[in-house]
Write a protein that holds these residues in place. Structure first.
Motif, PDB file in Angstrom:
ATOM      1  N   ALA A  48       0.841  -1.202   0.000  1.00 46.78           N
ATOM      2  CA  ALA A  48       0.000   0.000   0.000  1.00 46.78           C
ATOM      3  C   ALA A  48       0.877   1.253   0.000  1.00 46.78           C
ATOM      4  O   ALA A  48       0.539   2.261  -0.637  1.00 46.78           O
ATOM      5  N   ASP A 107      10.813   3.100   6.937  1.00 49.50           N
ATOM      6  CA  ASP A 107      10.198   1.790   7.193  1.00 49.50           C
ATOM      7  C   ASP A 107      11.068   1.071   8.214  1.00 49.50           C
ATOM      8  O   ASP A 107      12.305   1.224   8.204  1.00 49.50           O
ATOM      9  N   ALA A 108      10.420   0.289   9.082  1.00 47.55           N
ATOM     10  CA  ALA A 108      11.179  -0.481  10.065  1.00 47.55           C
ATOM     11  C   ALA A 108      12.177  -1.385   9.350  1.00 47.55           C
ATOM     12  O   ALA A 108      13.250  -1.692   9.880  1.00 47.55           O
ATOM     13  N   ARG A 149      13.418  -2.032   2.526  1.00 43.14           N
ATOM     14  CA  ARG A 149      12.184  -1.771   1.783  1.00 43.14           C
ATOM     15  C   ARG A 149      12.067  -0.288   1.432  1.00 43.14           C
ATOM     16  O   ARG A 149      11.673   0.070   0.324  1.00 43.14           O
ATOM     17  N   MET A 158      -4.432  -0.682  13.239  1.00 41.47           N
ATOM     18  CA  MET A 158      -5.529  -1.622  13.023  1.00 41.47           C
ATOM     19  C   MET A 158      -5.789  -2.371  14.333  1.00 41.47           C
ATOM     20  O   MET A 158      -4.883  -2.492  15.167  1.00 41.47           O
ATOM     21  N   ILE A 179      -3.755   5.658   6.350  1.00 40.74           N
ATOM     22  CA  ILE A 179      -4.521   4.874   5.372  1.00 40.74           C
ATOM     23  C   ILE A 179      -5.234   3.692   6.015  1.00 40.74           C
ATOM     24  O   ILE A 179      -6.048   3.045   5.382  1.00 40.74           O
TER      25      ILE A 179
HETATM   26  P1  NAD Z   1       2.657  -4.535   4.072  1.00 42.16           P
HETATM   27  O1  NAD Z   1       2.764  -5.553   5.139  1.00 42.16           O
HETATM   28  O2  NAD Z   1       2.941  -4.862   2.651  1.00 42.16           O
HETATM   29  O3  NAD Z   1       3.613  -3.284   4.422  1.00 42.16           O
HETATM   30  C1  NAD Z   1       3.665  -2.684   5.682  1.00 42.16           C
HETATM   31  C2  NAD Z   1       5.016  -2.027   5.843  1.00 42.16           C
HETATM   32  O4  NAD Z   1       5.008  -1.304   7.069  1.00 42.16           O
HETATM   33  C3  NAD Z   1       6.169  -3.030   5.921  1.00 42.16           C
HETATM   34  O5  NAD Z   1       7.191  -2.654   5.009  1.00 42.16           O
HETATM   35  C4  NAD Z   1       6.649  -2.944   7.377  1.00 42.16           C
HETATM   36  O6  NAD Z   1       8.045  -3.141   7.510  1.00 42.16           O
HETATM   37  C5  NAD Z   1       6.255  -1.530   7.727  1.00 42.16           C
HETATM   38  N1  NAD Z   1       6.035  -1.317   9.162  1.00 42.16           N
HETATM   39  C6  NAD Z   1       5.238  -2.040   9.981  1.00 42.16           C
HETATM   40  N2  NAD Z   1       5.267  -1.511  11.218  1.00 42.16           N
HETATM   41  C7  NAD Z   1       6.084  -0.437  11.168  1.00 42.16           C
HETATM   42  C8  NAD Z   1       6.495   0.520  12.127  1.00 42.16           C
HETATM   43  N3  NAD Z   1       6.065   0.488  13.385  1.00 42.16           N
HETATM   44  N4  NAD Z   1       7.352   1.501  11.722  1.00 42.16           N
HETATM   45  C9  NAD Z   1       7.795   1.557  10.449  1.00 42.16           C
HETATM   46  N5  NAD Z   1       7.433   0.660   9.503  1.00 42.16           N
HETATM   47  C10 NAD Z   1       6.591  -0.320   9.861  1.00 42.16           C
HETATM   48  O7  NAD Z   1       1.177  -3.942   4.232  1.00 42.16           O
HETATM   49  P2  NAD Z   1       0.392  -3.082   3.133  1.00 42.16           P
HETATM   50  O8  NAD Z   1      -0.286  -3.981   2.179  1.00 42.16           O
HETATM   51  O9  NAD Z   1       1.313  -2.036   2.621  1.00 42.16           O
HETATM   52  O10 NAD Z   1      -0.783  -2.430   4.012  1.00 42.16           O
HETATM   53  C11 NAD Z   1      -0.508  -1.533   5.075  1.00 42.16           C
HETATM   54  C12 NAD Z   1      -1.836  -1.061   5.634  1.00 42.16           C
HETATM   55  O11 NAD Z   1      -2.471  -0.205   4.709  1.00 42.16           O
HETATM   56  C13 NAD Z   1      -2.851  -2.190   5.846  1.00 42.16           C
HETATM   57  O12 NAD Z   1      -2.711  -2.726   7.102  1.00 42.16           O
HETATM   58  C14 NAD Z   1      -4.189  -1.519   5.632  1.00 42.16           C
HETATM   59  O13 NAD Z   1      -4.742  -1.160   6.889  1.00 42.16           O
HETATM   60  C15 NAD Z   1      -3.862  -0.245   4.893  1.00 42.16           C
HETATM   61  N6  NAD Z   1      -4.506  -0.156   3.572  1.00 42.16           N
HETATM   62  C16 NAD Z   1      -5.521   0.746   3.426  1.00 42.16           C
HETATM   63  C17 NAD Z   1      -6.133   0.879   2.201  1.00 42.16           C
HETATM   64  C18 NAD Z   1      -7.255   1.858   2.032  1.00 42.16           C
HETATM   65  O14 NAD Z   1      -7.945   1.780   1.014  1.00 42.16           O
HETATM   66  N7  NAD Z   1      -7.447   2.796   2.964  1.00 42.16           N
HETATM   67  C19 NAD Z   1      -5.718   0.116   1.103  1.00 42.16           C
HETATM   68  C20 NAD Z   1      -4.674  -0.790   1.286  1.00 42.16           C
HETATM   69  C21 NAD Z   1      -4.065  -0.922   2.528  1.00 42.16           C
END
Ligand code: NAD
Length: 304
Positions: A156, A176-177, A181, A224, A246
């Motif tokens: 996302a 990003d943690a 990435r 979440m 988001i």
């Molecule tokens: P993902 O798992 O592919 O990516 C999440 C990223 O966040 C990872 O790279 C991880 O290392 C990083 N991360 C996690 N915790 C962290 C922290 N404390 N500090 C820094 N980085 C951190 O997930 P994704 O598919 O990218 O989705 C992320 C979120 O986006 C979902 O959980 C969802 O709630 C939201 N989302 C919302 C919509 C929308 O339409 N509003 C659409 C898609 C996704």
């Protein structure tokens, strides 16, 4: 530019059932998706347009399966006459090798959240970017995009970062943690937008330091119900920042509460969720979706 993505469908107009008795079959593949609002949102818009629609959840958790099941699930959906599928975590990248072609934005973002089946071919799109962009345009008019910090560089995050640059962000700081990435995303976006400064940052506090950043976007799952807390410490928020999250389940995340308490302008994830569905509905049906009506559906569904 993103609107051209829809026109990039090489197979001409998609296939909303012309026959009133026909059913538009759609589905969502992902993990832990039982609470998804996508079925209700698409079915309500279809009903409002006089289309019978059956939207099915294909939950990998319920199937006790992982991304290795994707080839079967796609073939099965095609066999059962699905017009398309939405794709979510953890499949947005894994699904790409199974498609015949990608829209230009899905290609640039490297992630797919919508697949259209047409004429025996599978085309992948990314409507998350347009969804975030449209939500920002509607609800954050006038917000400065000179320097924006984004936390999270997953599937996302790749879409929101792309959208921020499309919206005109001059400088994008990605944290990003998993620093690898952030670096990979910054490198690929720098190629797409060579006139902007896109860099990975290793220290979030420095990236957000007072006077140097205008806004911050949370694109991590933090906030979440399944991932409580916030990826952004409340102490680094200040009233001159705008803050977008988001995450949309719940709408009011810990980050947004803290941001409001600090006096920041805020944007929740509901708008992105609606607009990505608007564009997906248009890809599936070849019809214009009524975005305001879908927003109202979403508010009703989210409240219920
Ligand atoms: P993902 O798992 O592919 O990516 C999440 C990223 O966040 C990872 O790279 C991880 O290392 C990083 N991360 C996690 N915790 C962290 C922290 N404390 N500090 C820094 N980085 C951190 O997930 P994704 O598919 O990218 O989705 C992320 C979120 O986006 C979902 O959980 C969802 O709630 C939201 N989302 C919302 C919509 C929308 O339409 N509003 C659409 C898609 C996704």
């Amino acid at each position: 530019m993103l609107s051209q993505d829809l026109m990039a469908n090489p197979h001409g107009p998609p296939d909303a059932p012309a026959d009133a008795k026909a059913v538009l079959r759609l589905g969502l593949i992902g993990s832990g998706i039982q609470a998804s609002k996508a079925p209700a949102l698409h079915e309500a818009e279809a009903a409002a347009q006089g289309i019978r629609c059956a939207y099915q959840l294909l939950d990998l958790d319920a199937l006790q399966a992982g991304v290795e099941r994707l080839p079967d699930l796609l073939a099965d959906a095609e066999r059962r006459g699905f017009a398309g599928l939405n794709i979510t975590h953890p499949c947005k990248q894994a699904v790409i090798p199974l498609l015949h072609e990608l829209s230009p934005h899905a290609q640039a973002i490297g992630a797919v959240n919508t697949i259209h089946f047409y004429g025996g071919r599978r085309t992948g799109y990314n409507t998350d970017a347009w969804g975030f962009e449209e939500s920002f345009r509607h609800d954050m008019q006038g917000a400065s995009l000179a320097a924006v910090v984004q936390v999270g560089a997953g599937g996302a995050g790749a879409a929101t970062a792309y959208a921020l640059l499309e919206l005109g962000a001059r400088e994008l700081r990605i944290f990003d943690a998993d620093s690898g990435r952030a670096e990979a995303l910054a490198a690929s976006l720098s190629e797409c937008f060579p006139d902007r400064e896109v860099r990975a940052w290793r220290n979030l506090c420095e990236a957000v330091a007072v006077g140097t950043a205008d806004g911050i976007v949370n694109a991590t799952p933090m906030g979440m119900a399944k991932h409580p807390g916030s990826a952004v410490p409340a102490e680094i928020l200040h009233r001159d920042l705008w803050v977008a999250d988001i995450v949309y389940f719940p709408r009011e995340t810990q980050l947004l509460s803290a941001a409001r308490a600090a006096g920041c302008r805020t944007l929740d994830g509901g708008g992105m969720a609606v607009y990505q569905a608007v564009r997906a509905f248009e890809i599936f049906t070849g019809r214009t979706a009524d975005a305001e009506r879908m927003r109202r559906h979403f508010e009703r569904i989210a409240a219920g």
